[in-house]
Design a protein around this motif. Structure first.
Motif, PDB file in Angstrom:
ATOM      1  N   THR A  78     -60.876  31.547 -19.449  1.00 42.52           N
ATOM      2  CA  THR A  78     -61.209  32.968 -19.498  1.00 42.52           C
ATOM      3  C   THR A  78     -60.255  33.692 -20.434  1.00 42.52           C
ATOM      4  OG1 THR A  78     -61.897  32.847 -17.199  1.00 42.52           O
ATOM      5  CG2 THR A  78     -61.560  35.028 -18.117  1.00 42.52           C
ATOM      6  N   PRO A  79     -60.719  34.378 -21.435  1.00 45.43           N
ATOM      7  CA  PRO A  79     -62.089  34.425 -21.932  1.00 45.43           C
ATOM      8  C   PRO A  79     -62.415  33.141 -22.684  1.00 45.43           C
ATOM      9  CG  PRO A  79     -60.695  35.711 -23.386  1.00 45.43           C
ATOM     10  CD  PRO A  79     -59.823  35.236 -22.246  1.00 45.43           C
ATOM     11  N   SER A  80     -63.672  32.829 -22.743  1.00 47.31           N
ATOM     12  CA  SER A  80     -64.081  31.584 -23.403  1.00 47.31           C
ATOM     13  C   SER A  80     -64.160  31.739 -24.917  1.00 47.31           C
ATOM     14  CB  SER A  80     -65.429  31.121 -22.862  1.00 47.31           C
ATOM     15  OG  SER A  80     -66.409  32.103 -23.110  1.00 47.31           O
ATOM     16  N   THR A  81     -64.176  32.980 -25.398  1.00 44.95           N
ATOM     17  CA  THR A  81     -64.160  33.268 -26.840  1.00 44.95           C
ATOM     18  C   THR A  81     -62.952  34.143 -27.111  1.00 44.95           C
ATOM     19  OG1 THR A  81     -66.559  33.162 -26.920  1.00 44.95           O
ATOM     20  CG2 THR A  81     -65.462  34.251 -28.755  1.00 44.95           C
ATOM     21  N   ILE A  82     -62.100  33.709 -28.050  1.00 47.99           N
ATOM     22  CA  ILE A  82     -60.818  34.389 -28.271  1.00 47.99           C
ATOM     23  C   ILE A  82     -60.437  34.342 -29.740  1.00 47.99           C
ATOM     24  CG2 ILE A  82     -59.475  32.337 -27.750  1.00 47.99           C
ATOM     25  CD1 ILE A  82     -58.141  35.330 -26.260  1.00 47.99           C
ATOM     26  N   ALA A  83     -59.634  35.292 -30.166  1.00 47.49           N
ATOM     27  CA  ALA A  83     -59.124  35.332 -31.537  1.00 47.49           C
ATOM     28  C   ALA A  83     -57.789  34.593 -31.600  1.00 47.49           C
ATOM     29  CB  ALA A  83     -58.940  36.777 -31.984  1.00 47.49           C
ATOM     30  N   PRO A  84     -57.404  34.113 -32.770  1.00 49.99           N
ATOM     31  CA  PRO A  84     -56.097  33.462 -32.909  1.00 49.99           C
ATOM     32  C   PRO A  84     -54.976  34.391 -32.442  1.00 49.99           C
ATOM     33  CG  PRO A  84     -57.388  33.105 -34.878  1.00 49.99           C
ATOM     34  CD  PRO A  84     -58.148  34.103 -34.034  1.00 49.99           C
ATOM     35  N   GLY A  85     -53.975  33.799 -31.773  1.00 46.07           N
ATOM     36  CA  GLY A  85     -52.856  34.575 -31.265  1.00 46.07           C
ATOM     37  C   GLY A  85     -53.065  35.121 -29.865  1.00 46.07           C
ATOM     38  N   GLY A  86     -54.290  35.039 -29.336  1.00 44.93           N
ATOM     39  CA  GLY A  86     -54.585  35.551 -28.004  1.00 44.93           C
ATOM     40  C   GLY A  86     -54.194  34.561 -26.915  1.00 44.93           C
ATOM     41  N   LYS A  87     -54.294  35.018 -25.661  1.00 44.84           N
ATOM     42  CA  LYS A  87     -53.977  34.167 -24.515  1.00 44.84           C
ATOM     43  C   LYS A  87     -55.220  33.966 -23.672  1.00 44.84           C
ATOM     44  CE  LYS A  87     -49.084  34.979 -23.799  1.00 44.84           C
ATOM     45  NZ  LYS A  87     -48.069  35.455 -22.857  1.00 44.84           N
ATOM     46  N   VAL A  88     -55.364  32.753 -23.137  1.00 43.97           N
ATOM     47  CA  VAL A  88     -56.464  32.439 -22.238  1.00 43.97           C
ATOM     48  C   VAL A  88     -55.887  32.022 -20.894  1.00 43.97           C
ATOM     49  CG1 VAL A  88     -58.136  31.779 -24.010  1.00 43.97           C
ATOM     50  CG2 VAL A  88     -56.604  30.060 -23.080  1.00 43.97           C
ATOM     51  N   GLU A  89     -56.667  32.243 -19.829  1.00 44.65           N
ATOM     52  CA  GLU A  89     -56.324  31.780 -18.497  1.00 44.65           C
ATOM     53  C   GLU A  89     -57.113  30.526 -18.212  1.00 44.65           C
ATOM     54  OE1 GLU A  89     -57.114  34.928 -15.745  1.00 44.65           O
ATOM     55  OE2 GLU A  89     -55.392  36.108 -16.411  1.00 44.65           O
ATOM     56  N   LEU A  90     -56.463  29.545 -17.633  1.00 38.68           N
ATOM     57  CA  LEU A  90     -57.098  28.271 -17.324  1.00 38.68           C
ATOM     58  C   LEU A  90     -57.036  28.048 -15.816  1.00 38.68           C
ATOM     59  CD1 LEU A  90     -55.238  26.261 -20.100  1.00 38.68           C
ATOM     60  CD2 LEU A  90     -57.548  27.166 -20.246  1.00 38.68           C
ATOM     61  N   TRP A  91     -58.169  27.671 -15.230  1.00 37.08           N
ATOM     62  CA  TRP A  91     -58.245  27.373 -13.799  1.00 37.08           C
ATOM     63  C   TRP A  91     -58.855  25.994 -13.640  1.00 37.08           C
ATOM     64  CZ3 TRP A  91     -56.376  30.644 -10.092  1.00 37.08           C
ATOM     65  CH2 TRP A  91     -56.101  31.948 -10.489  1.00 37.08           C
ATOM     66  N   VAL A  92     -58.298  25.218 -12.717  1.00 37.82           N
ATOM     67  CA  VAL A  92     -58.833  23.899 -12.431  1.00 37.82           C
ATOM     68  C   VAL A  92     -58.575  23.584 -10.953  1.00 37.82           C
ATOM     69  CG1 VAL A  92     -56.759  22.625 -13.110  1.00 37.82           C
ATOM     70  CG2 VAL A  92     -58.978  21.519 -13.272  1.00 37.82           C
ATOM     71  N   ASP A  93     -59.544  22.934 -10.292  1.00 36.38           N
ATOM     72  CA  ASP A  93     -59.353  22.593  -8.886  1.00 36.38           C
ATOM     73  C   ASP A  93     -59.425  21.087  -8.643  1.00 36.38           C
ATOM     74  OD1 ASP A  93     -62.022  22.152  -9.281  1.00 36.38           O
ATOM     75  OD2 ASP A  93     -62.710  23.396  -7.626  1.00 36.38           O
ATOM     76  N   VAL A  94     -59.449  20.316  -9.688  1.00 37.83           N
ATOM     77  CA  VAL A  94     -59.600  18.872  -9.560  1.00 37.83           C
ATOM     78  C   VAL A  94     -58.342  18.195  -9.017  1.00 37.83           C
ATOM     79  CG1 VAL A  94     -58.912  18.267 -11.911  1.00 37.83           C
ATOM     80  CG2 VAL A  94     -60.574  16.856 -10.721  1.00 37.83           C
ATOM     81  N   CYS A  95     -57.184  18.793  -9.199  1.00 36.81           N
ATOM     82  CA  CYS A  95     -55.929  18.166  -8.786  1.00 36.81           C
ATOM     83  C   CYS A  95     -55.569  18.479  -7.344  1.00 36.81           C
ATOM     84  CB  CYS A  95     -54.786  18.609  -9.703  1.00 36.81           C
ATOM     85  SG  CYS A  95     -55.029  18.107 -11.415  1.00 36.81           S
TER      86      CYS A  95
END
Length: 188
Positions: free
Chosen positions: A45-62
């Motif tokens: 999140t967000p799945s579309t981003i500009a260079p230099g931006g930050k994304v959040e990553l979520w995972v529940d597999v572990c």
């Protein structure tokens, strides 16, 4: 100017909230033993981003309390996941400033080696709009003078002749009016 990317991000967030993850994407409870490997999907999140931006990553597999690392060719460095409130693991990743605009794969690997997840993100370059007819002026006389048109150079021969004709017509009109005043009204 930022309303288009902001609108797009808000629409993407609304879509993620409104559409529940299908049960098929949930990681199944694997039987205990040596083959306790799980696969899942990384939520970016967000799945579309500009260079230099930050994304959040979520995972529940572990699972809860475990650790994981995430990687992508778009990331400036490896993402380190930490436990989050009953949602699995969370991390933030910064997009490289020189990332080219296209889709990138994201890989997450659990520290214990028993789980992994994949996802994608898209890097886009936001083109800033430029004026349709930029002003040819600059700081302290830096404007170029080589691109002057004939209209910018001032009046030419044609304009001078028209001006002289108009001046002559005005002079004749003033002379006629003055001569009528001197003669006075007819019959006196």
């Amino acid at each position: 100017m930022r309303s288009i990317p902001l609108t797009f991000c808000a629409a993407a967030a609304a879509a993620l909230i409104a559409v529940p993850a299908p049960a098929a994407l949930a990681s199944p409870a694997a039987p205990a033993g040596d083959d306790d490997r799980r696969t899942g999907t990384v939520s970016v999140t967000p799945s579309t981003i500009a260079p230099g931006g930050k994304v959040e990553l979520w995972v529940d597999v572990c699972g809860k309390g475990r650790e994981a690392t995430g990687n992508s060719d778009a990331f400036s460095s490896e993402a380190h996941f930490r436990p989050a409130d009953d949602k699995g693991l969370f991390a933030e990743a910064r997009i490289r400033d020189d990332a080219e605009p296209h889709s990138y794969d994201v890989w997450v690997t659990c520290k214990d080696g028993r789980g992994k997840a994949t996802g994608t993100l898209t890097v886009v370059h936001h083109n800033r709009p430029s004026p349709a007819a930029p002003v040819k002026a600059g700081g302290g006389g830096t404007a170029t003078l080589a691109e002057r048109s004939t209209e910018a150079e001032g009046p030419g021969t044609r304009h001078a002749v028209i001006g002289l004709v108009l001046a002559a017509v005005a002079a004749v009109a003033v002379a006629l009016r003055s001569s009528r005043r001197r003669r006075g009204p007819a019959g006196n």
